[in-house]
Design a protein around this motif. Structure first.
Motif, PDB file in Angstrom:
ATOM      1  N   ASN A  67      44.725 -19.875 -22.779  1.00 31.41           N
ATOM      2  CA  ASN A  67      45.377 -20.368 -23.987  1.00 31.41           C
ATOM      3  C   ASN A  67      46.041 -19.202 -24.710  1.00 31.41           C
ATOM      4  O   ASN A  67      45.480 -18.101 -24.789  1.00 31.41           O
ATOM      5  CB  ASN A  67      44.361 -21.032 -24.925  1.00 31.41           C
ATOM      6  CG  ASN A  67      43.778 -22.302 -24.332  1.00 31.41           C
ATOM      7  OD1 ASN A  67      44.379 -22.915 -23.458  1.00 31.41           O
ATOM      8  ND2 ASN A  67      42.613 -22.687 -24.802  1.00 31.41           N
ATOM      9  N   TYR A  68      47.226 -19.441 -25.248  1.00 29.63           N
ATOM     10  CA  TYR A  68      47.990 -18.389 -25.905  1.00 29.63           C
ATOM     11  C   TYR A  68      48.452 -18.848 -27.282  1.00 29.63           C
ATOM     12  O   TYR A  68      48.815 -20.014 -27.470  1.00 29.63           O
ATOM     13  CB  TYR A  68      49.231 -18.028 -25.073  1.00 29.63           C
ATOM     14  CG  TYR A  68      48.949 -17.742 -23.628  1.00 29.63           C
ATOM     15  CD1 TYR A  68      48.614 -16.464 -23.202  1.00 29.63           C
ATOM     16  CD2 TYR A  68      49.003 -18.763 -22.669  1.00 29.63           C
ATOM     17  CE1 TYR A  68      48.356 -16.201 -21.863  1.00 29.63           C
ATOM     18  CE2 TYR A  68      48.744 -18.510 -21.341  1.00 29.63           C
ATOM     19  CZ  TYR A  68      48.420 -17.225 -20.934  1.00 29.63           C
ATOM     20  OH  TYR A  68      48.153 -16.976 -19.618  1.00 29.63           O
ATOM     21  N   SER A  69      48.462 -17.902 -28.215  1.00 30.72           N
ATOM     22  CA  SER A  69      49.067 -18.169 -29.514  1.00 30.72           C
ATOM     23  C   SER A  69      50.565 -17.912 -29.412  1.00 30.72           C
ATOM     24  O   SER A  69      51.049 -17.332 -28.429  1.00 30.72           O
ATOM     25  CB  SER A  69      48.464 -17.251 -30.578  1.00 30.72           C
ATOM     26  OG  SER A  69      48.864 -15.906 -30.346  1.00 30.72           O
TER      27      SER A  69
ATOM     28  N   THR B 297      44.125 -27.592 -30.957  1.00 27.67           N
ATOM     29  CA  THR B 297      42.670 -27.637 -30.803  1.00 27.67           C
ATOM     30  C   THR B 297      42.105 -28.736 -31.682  1.00 27.67           C
ATOM     31  O   THR B 297      42.820 -29.376 -32.466  1.00 27.67           O
ATOM     32  CB  THR B 297      42.043 -26.292 -31.220  1.00 27.67           C
ATOM     33  OG1 THR B 297      42.236 -26.111 -32.627  1.00 27.67           O
ATOM     34  CG2 THR B 297      42.676 -25.135 -30.458  1.00 27.67           C
TER      35      THR B 297
ATOM     36  N   ARG C 282      47.457 -24.591 -33.291  1.00 26.34           N
ATOM     37  CA  ARG C 282      48.436 -24.660 -32.203  1.00 26.34           C
ATOM     38  C   ARG C 282      48.119 -23.624 -31.120  1.00 26.34           C
ATOM     39  O   ARG C 282      47.735 -22.496 -31.429  1.00 26.34           O
ATOM     40  CB  ARG C 282      49.842 -24.372 -32.738  1.00 26.34           C
ATOM     41  CG  ARG C 282      50.394 -25.433 -33.678  1.00 26.34           C
ATOM     42  CD  ARG C 282      51.481 -24.853 -34.572  1.00 26.34           C
ATOM     43  NE  ARG C 282      52.511 -24.160 -33.826  1.00 26.34           N
ATOM     44  CZ  ARG C 282      53.728 -24.653 -33.574  1.00 26.34           C
ATOM     45  NH1 ARG C 282      54.052 -25.863 -33.995  1.00 26.34           N
ATOM     46  NH2 ARG C 282      54.626 -23.951 -32.927  1.00 26.34           N
ATOM     47  N   TYR C 283      48.307 -24.033 -29.850  1.00 28.42           N
ATOM     48  CA  TYR C 283      48.181 -23.079 -28.757  1.00 28.42           C
ATOM     49  C   TYR C 283      49.076 -23.511 -27.603  1.00 28.42           C
ATOM     50  O   TYR C 283      49.573 -24.655 -27.564  1.00 28.42           O
ATOM     51  CB  TYR C 283      46.731 -22.949 -28.292  1.00 28.42           C
ATOM     52  CG  TYR C 283      46.187 -24.153 -27.536  1.00 28.42           C
ATOM     53  CD1 TYR C 283      46.289 -24.238 -26.142  1.00 28.42           C
ATOM     54  CD2 TYR C 283      45.580 -25.210 -28.208  1.00 28.42           C
ATOM     55  CE1 TYR C 283      45.790 -25.331 -25.450  1.00 28.42           C
ATOM     56  CE2 TYR C 283      45.087 -26.311 -27.532  1.00 28.42           C
ATOM     57  CZ  TYR C 283      45.189 -26.365 -26.151  1.00 28.42           C
ATOM     58  OH  TYR C 283      44.710 -27.462 -25.469  1.00 28.42           O
ATOM     59  N   TYR C 284      49.286 -22.604 -26.667  1.00 26.61           N
ATOM     60  CA  TYR C 284      50.151 -22.834 -25.516  1.00 26.61           C
ATOM     61  C   TYR C 284      49.361 -22.543 -24.247  1.00 26.61           C
ATOM     62  O   TYR C 284      48.432 -21.733 -24.262  1.00 26.61           O
ATOM     63  CB  TYR C 284      51.387 -21.937 -25.582  1.00 26.61           C
ATOM     64  CG  TYR C 284      52.212 -22.140 -26.829  1.00 26.61           C
ATOM     65  CD1 TYR C 284      53.327 -22.964 -26.819  1.00 26.61           C
ATOM     66  CD2 TYR C 284      51.849 -21.522 -28.025  1.00 26.61           C
ATOM     67  CE1 TYR C 284      54.082 -23.165 -27.972  1.00 26.61           C
ATOM     68  CE2 TYR C 284      52.592 -21.712 -29.182  1.00 26.61           C
ATOM     69  CZ  TYR C 284      53.701 -22.543 -29.151  1.00 26.61           C
ATOM     70  OH  TYR C 284      54.430 -22.742 -30.300  1.00 26.61           O
TER      71      TYR C 284
ATOM     72  N   SER D   4      42.881 -13.668 -24.028  1.00 22.26           N
ATOM     73  CA  SER D   4      43.916 -14.683 -23.817  1.00 22.26           C
ATOM     74  C   SER D   4      44.217 -14.886 -22.345  1.00 22.26           C
ATOM     75  O   SER D   4      44.674 -15.954 -21.930  1.00 22.26           O
ATOM     76  CB  SER D   4      45.203 -14.290 -24.557  1.00 22.26           C
ATOM     77  OG  SER D   4      45.018 -14.344 -25.949  1.00 22.26           O
TER      78      SER D   4
END
Length: 300
Positions: free
Chosen positions: A3-5, A35, A40-42, A143
């Protein structure tokens, strides 16, 4: 899956977070997940897309055209670009995508292209090390998952071992022991140092990962090298590093000790008189060049 910000995406792609959000809103380029607490996450697919889009966009393709391409068309254009350009940032983007996809064939293809064009040394210094630095922060904060880290590290390690094995010690030169502190497992920089030293005709006793002091001392007493080289990336911790370094300086006072690594760079240390630091392991080339060296290494 990692998961990435949006800041992770910015760090890896070079595209500002603000621009990514505009692309989301205007072109529906990516749709962030959320989540259970609405953060928000990518995911890996989002990062791969942003990296490929950034690569094409940086090479003159308008975003309005890119968003109309299929996934296969984007991939084909990226492959053509990385084979046709030697811009280091483009190669680093491509390596990052190969890491995300755990794609050994693509990773090997990119490295082979660079080695043929600029040689092994420059591939390490201009492509591999900047790539590792770029993703290093994400490894530290979790990450990037361990499988991706191990995949990349092992492939680079294999390349280094193959390069090292081309050189056979023929006598002469200086004698070096190369080792990592106990608990330290990141050996890419140490392997690169071994490669440079062996290529220049020096004798290398390579002890590698997580070497206990008692084992190091035993080998030292047998070989009596002029130099020891070590790298501290994660071990010892900052609180123990000064004590560890003082011990090295005292125990091996008859030799010169060269130390480098992330821990050394970020710590405020007092160096014993027989210990010197390298700001970056790439400086090993300059260090080796400074040695009195009128002999040559011979390939096997």
């Amino acid at each position: 899956m990692s998961n990435y910000s949006i800041k992770d995406l910015e760090h890896l792609s070079g595209i500002k977070a603000h621009t990514i959000r505009i692309w989301e809103q205007r072109y529906n380029l990516v749709e962030p997940k959320r989540t259970s607490t609405n953060i928000r996450y990518y995911d890996d697919a989002d990062l791969k897309l942003i990296l490929n889009v950034a690569l094409l966009n940086n090479n003159g393709t308008k975003i309005s055209k890119i968003v109309k391409m299929s996934e296969e068309e984007i991939r084909d254009q990226v492959i053509a670009l990385t084979e046709g350009t030697m811009a280091f940032e483009d190669q680093i983007h491509a390596l990052t995508v190969a890491m995300i996809e755990i794609d050994e064939e693509n990773f090997d293809r990119i490295l082979t292209i660079n080695q043929r064009s600029i040689g092994f040394d420059e591939t390490m210094l201009q492509v591999i090390y900047p790539f590792l630095a770029k993703i290093g922060l994400l490894w530290q904060i979790g990450s990037i998952n361990p499988a991706q880290e191990h995949f990349i590290s092992n492939l680079i390690r294999q390349k280094l071992i193959v390069a090292i094995d081309k050189y056979v010690y023929q006598g002469g030169g200086k004698k070096f022991i190369l080792f990592l502190p106990e608990g330290e497992l990141h050996e890419i920089s140490l392997l690169f140092a071994s490669y440079i030293l062996k290529r220049e005709g020096h004798k290398v006793i390579y002890l590698g990962q997580s070497t206990p002091k008692k084992d190091l001392l035993e080998v030292y007493n047998y070989h009596r090298p002029q130099y020891l080289i070590t790298v501290s990336t994660t071990a010892p911790d900052l609180e123990s590093l000064q004590e560890y370094m003082d011990d090295l300086g005292r125990i091996f006072k008859e030799s010169k000790i060269i130390i480098s690594g992330y821990q050394v760079m970020r710590a405020s240390l007092e160096f014993p008189k027989n210990i010197s630091k390298l700001d970056h392991i790439s400086d090993i080339k300059g260090f080796v060049d400074s040695l009195d060296n009128d002999f040559t290494s011979v390939k096997s």
